[in-house]
Design a protein around this motif. Sequence first.
Motif, PDB file in Angstrom:
ATOM      1  N   GLY A 181      15.471  32.809 -75.300  1.00 19.16           N
ATOM      2  CA  GLY A 181      16.712  32.055 -75.379  1.00 19.16           C
ATOM      3  C   GLY A 181      16.991  31.373 -74.056  1.00 19.16           C
ATOM      4  N   TRP A 182      18.165  30.835 -73.955  1.00 15.35           N
ATOM      5  CA  TRP A 182      18.530  30.054 -72.787  1.00 15.35           C
ATOM      6  C   TRP A 182      19.191  30.874 -71.712  1.00 15.35           C
ATOM      7  CZ3 TRP A 182      18.682  24.437 -72.537  1.00 15.35           C
ATOM      8  CH2 TRP A 182      17.934  23.861 -73.537  1.00 15.35           C
ATOM      9  N   GLY A 183      19.716  32.034 -72.076  1.00 19.48           N
ATOM     10  CA  GLY A 183      20.365  32.898 -71.100  1.00 19.48           C
ATOM     11  C   GLY A 183      21.474  32.171 -70.360  1.00 19.48           C
ATOM     12  N   PRO A 184      21.481  32.235 -69.022  1.00 18.03           N
ATOM     13  CA  PRO A 184      22.560  31.614 -68.254  1.00 18.03           C
ATOM     14  C   PRO A 184      22.516  30.080 -68.251  1.00 18.03           C
ATOM     15  CG  PRO A 184      20.937  32.566 -66.780  1.00 18.03           C
ATOM     16  CD  PRO A 184      20.558  32.984 -68.177  1.00 18.03           C
ATOM     17  N   LEU A 185      21.421  29.479 -68.689  1.00 18.21           N
ATOM     18  CA  LEU A 185      21.360  28.016 -68.743  1.00 18.21           C
ATOM     19  C   LEU A 185      22.367  27.444 -69.728  1.00 18.21           C
ATOM     20  CD1 LEU A 185      17.540  27.298 -68.527  1.00 18.21           C
ATOM     21  CD2 LEU A 185      19.269  27.026 -66.763  1.00 18.21           C
ATOM     22  N   THR A 186      22.798  28.269 -70.661  1.00 17.82           N
ATOM     23  CA  THR A 186      23.819  27.840 -71.612  1.00 17.82           C
ATOM     24  C   THR A 186      25.081  27.409 -70.874  1.00 17.82           C
ATOM     25  OG1 THR A 186      22.953  29.425 -73.193  1.00 17.82           O
ATOM     26  CG2 THR A 186      25.123  28.543 -73.651  1.00 17.82           C
ATOM     27  N   GLY A 187      25.425  28.145 -69.833  1.00 15.35           N
ATOM     28  CA  GLY A 187      26.619  27.825 -69.053  1.00 15.35           C
ATOM     29  C   GLY A 187      26.510  26.525 -68.296  1.00 15.35           C
ATOM     30  N   VAL A 188      25.295  26.069 -68.033  1.00 14.48           N
ATOM     31  CA  VAL A 188      25.081  24.806 -67.336  1.00 14.48           C
ATOM     32  C   VAL A 188      25.041  23.646 -68.328  1.00 14.48           C
ATOM     33  CG1 VAL A 188      23.458  23.505 -65.899  1.00 14.48           C
ATOM     34  CG2 VAL A 188      23.833  25.944 -65.477  1.00 14.48           C
ATOM     35  N   LEU A 189      24.374  23.850 -69.442  1.00  8.62           N
ATOM     36  CA  LEU A 189      24.168  22.764 -70.396  1.00  8.62           C
ATOM     37  C   LEU A 189      25.396  22.499 -71.276  1.00  8.62           C
ATOM     38  CD1 LEU A 189      22.150  20.738 -71.554  1.00  8.62           C
ATOM     39  CD2 LEU A 189      21.505  22.464 -73.210  1.00  8.62           C
ATOM     40  N   LEU A 190      26.041  23.537 -71.779  1.00  7.50           N
ATOM     41  CA  LEU A 190      27.143  23.336 -72.721  1.00  7.50           C
ATOM     42  C   LEU A 190      28.285  22.488 -72.167  1.00  7.50           C
ATOM     43  CD1 LEU A 190      27.400  26.706 -74.660  1.00  7.50           C
ATOM     44  CD2 LEU A 190      26.564  24.517 -75.472  1.00  7.50           C
ATOM     45  N   PRO A 191      28.750  22.699 -70.936  1.00  5.69           N
ATOM     46  CA  PRO A 191      29.843  21.842 -70.461  1.00  5.69           C
ATOM     47  C   PRO A 191      29.456  20.365 -70.362  1.00  5.69           C
ATOM     48  CG  PRO A 191      29.693  23.804 -69.118  1.00  5.69           C
ATOM     49  CD  PRO A 191      28.495  23.792 -70.018  1.00  5.69           C
ATOM     50  N   GLU A 192      28.177  20.073 -70.211  1.00 10.26           N
ATOM     51  CA  GLU A 192      27.744  18.680 -70.137  1.00 10.26           C
ATOM     52  C   GLU A 192      27.678  18.027 -71.507  1.00 10.26           C
ATOM     53  OE1 GLU A 192      24.069  18.387 -68.083  1.00 10.26           O
ATOM     54  OE2 GLU A 192      24.936  18.931 -66.148  1.00 10.26           O
ATOM     55  N   VAL A 193      27.488  18.818 -72.532  1.00 13.29           N
ATOM     56  CA  VAL A 193      27.272  18.281 -73.869  1.00 13.29           C
ATOM     57  C   VAL A 193      28.571  17.872 -74.542  1.00 13.29           C
ATOM     58  CG1 VAL A 193      26.461  18.888 -76.178  1.00 13.29           C
ATOM     59  CG2 VAL A 193      25.132  19.549 -74.194  1.00 13.29           C
ATOM     60  N   PHE A 194      29.642  18.626 -74.316  1.00 12.39           N
ATOM     61  CA  PHE A 194      30.874  18.401 -75.062  1.00 12.39           C
ATOM     62  C   PHE A 194      31.865  17.562 -74.281  1.00 12.39           C
ATOM     63  CE2 PHE A 194      29.200  22.428 -76.718  1.00 12.39           C
ATOM     64  CZ  PHE A 194      29.046  22.056 -78.040  1.00 12.39           C
ATOM     65  N   PRO A 195      32.582  16.669 -74.982  1.00 14.50           N
ATOM     66  CA  PRO A 195      33.616  15.869 -74.314  1.00 14.50           C
ATOM     67  C   PRO A 195      34.766  16.768 -73.848  1.00 14.50           C
ATOM     68  CG  PRO A 195      33.551  15.383 -76.670  1.00 14.50           C
ATOM     69  CD  PRO A 195      32.439  16.321 -76.385  1.00 14.50           C
ATOM     70  N   LEU A 196      35.514  16.284 -72.884  1.00 16.11           N
ATOM     71  CA  LEU A 196      36.559  17.063 -72.243  1.00 16.11           C
ATOM     72  C   LEU A 196      37.599  17.577 -73.231  1.00 16.11           C
ATOM     73  CD1 LEU A 196      37.430  18.068 -69.494  1.00 16.11           C
ATOM     74  CD2 LEU A 196      38.721  15.969 -69.189  1.00 16.11           C
ATOM     75  N   ARG A 197      37.918  16.805 -74.251  1.00 16.35           N
ATOM     76  CA  ARG A 197      38.987  17.186 -75.171  1.00 16.35           C
ATOM     77  C   ARG A 197      38.658  18.434 -75.984  1.00 16.35           C
ATOM     78  NH1 ARG A 197      36.502  12.641 -76.899  1.00 16.35           N
ATOM     79  NH2 ARG A 197      35.542  12.719 -78.947  1.00 16.35           N
ATOM     80  N   VAL A 198      37.378  18.779 -76.146  1.00 16.70           N
ATOM     81  CA  VAL A 198      36.998  19.974 -76.906  1.00 16.70           C
ATOM     82  C   VAL A 198      36.156  20.947 -76.082  1.00 16.70           C
ATOM     83  CG1 VAL A 198      37.091  18.813 -79.138  1.00 16.70           C
ATOM     84  CG2 VAL A 198      34.938  18.882 -77.869  1.00 16.70           C
ATOM     85  N   GLY A 238      21.608  13.789 -61.990  1.00 15.18           N
ATOM     86  CA  GLY A 238      22.177  12.643 -61.303  1.00 15.18           C
ATOM     87  C   GLY A 238      23.073  11.766 -62.157  1.00 15.18           C
ATOM     88  N   ALA A 239      23.268  12.127 -63.404  1.00 20.14           N
ATOM     89  CA  ALA A 239      24.089  11.304 -64.301  1.00 20.14           C
ATOM     90  C   ALA A 239      25.555  11.708 -64.178  1.00 20.14           C
ATOM     91  CB  ALA A 239      23.623  11.476 -65.745  1.00 20.14           C
ATOM     92  N   THR A 240      26.422  10.760 -64.405  1.00 22.44           N
ATOM     93  CA  THR A 240      27.850  11.052 -64.386  1.00 22.44           C
ATOM     94  C   THR A 240      28.254  11.684 -65.713  1.00 22.44           C
ATOM     95  OG1 THR A 240      28.452   8.902 -65.305  1.00 22.44           O
ATOM     96  CG2 THR A 240      28.276   9.061 -62.898  1.00 22.44           C
ATOM     97  N   LEU A 241      29.359  12.414 -65.706  1.00 18.79           N
ATOM     98  CA  LEU A 241      29.849  13.014 -66.949  1.00 18.79           C
ATOM     99  C   LEU A 241      30.182  11.939 -67.981  1.00 18.79           C
ATOM    100  CD1 LEU A 241      32.082  15.941 -65.683  1.00 18.79           C
ATOM    101  CD2 LEU A 241      29.855  16.084 -66.784  1.00 18.79           C
ATOM    102  N   GLU A 242      30.637  10.775 -67.505  1.00 14.38           N
ATOM    103  CA  GLU A 242      30.965   9.696 -68.430  1.00 14.38           C
ATOM    104  C   GLU A 242      29.718   9.180 -69.150  1.00 14.38           C
ATOM    105  OE1 GLU A 242      31.979   9.709 -65.208  1.00 14.38           O
ATOM    106  OE2 GLU A 242      34.075  10.231 -65.547  1.00 14.38           O
ATOM    107  N   SER A 243      28.604   9.043 -68.425  1.00 17.26           N
ATOM    108  CA  SER A 243      27.385   8.546 -69.072  1.00 17.26           C
ATOM    109  C   SER A 243      26.799   9.590 -70.016  1.00 17.26           C
ATOM    110  CB  SER A 243      26.346   8.115 -68.029  1.00 17.26           C
ATOM    111  OG  SER A 243      25.927   9.210 -67.251  1.00 17.26           O
ATOM    112  N   ILE A 244      26.947  10.879 -69.667  1.00 16.36           N
ATOM    113  CA  ILE A 244      26.483  11.937 -70.564  1.00 16.36           C
ATOM    114  C   ILE A 244      27.324  11.947 -71.831  1.00 16.36           C
ATOM    115  CG2 ILE A 244      26.232  14.430 -70.827  1.00 16.36           C
ATOM    116  CD1 ILE A 244      25.712  14.513 -67.760  1.00 16.36           C
ATOM    117  N   THR A 245      28.644  11.818 -71.670  1.00 14.45           N
ATOM    118  CA  THR A 245      29.535  11.758 -72.826  1.00 14.45           C
ATOM    119  C   THR A 245      29.182  10.572 -73.707  1.00 14.45           C
ATOM    120  OG1 THR A 245      31.305  12.823 -71.589  1.00 14.45           O
ATOM    121  CG2 THR A 245      31.947  11.579 -73.542  1.00 14.45           C
TER     122      THR A 245
END
Length: 119
Positions: free
Chosen positions: A2-19, A78-85
């Motif tokens: 599994g992803w273990g602690p990487l989940t904590g790094v990847l998940l906040p980048e995947v979801f928009p701020l409102r959710v 190196g990507a901004t949160l806006e470009s990831i969103t």
Amino acid sequence: LGWGPLTGVLLPEVFPLRVRGVAVGIGWALNRFASGTVALAFVFMKDNLGVGNTFFVYLVGALLGLWFSWLVVPETKGATLESITHLFERRGKLGVRGIFLREHNVDDANPLSDIANGE
């Protein structure tokens, strides 16, 4: 397995701020549930399949996870949160077809990234 602690790094980048808060919490809960399931299944599998075959099953699962990650998860270094969103919103609008977009570089998904970076 599994992803273990990487989940904590990847998940906040995947979801928009409102959710993000709720979505990350659900993601962590699913991660912990999957980890517990794998741990509990190990004893059963070891007793019925043997140690070697059990680890072979885990190897196959790990390789499938690696393939899935390479195929689906974009590079966000190196990507901004806006470009990831922007990237994930674009993928979301395409539905299932959007999952397999070959855009590993997030900045390619955002044509305004050159302007934002001063290039």
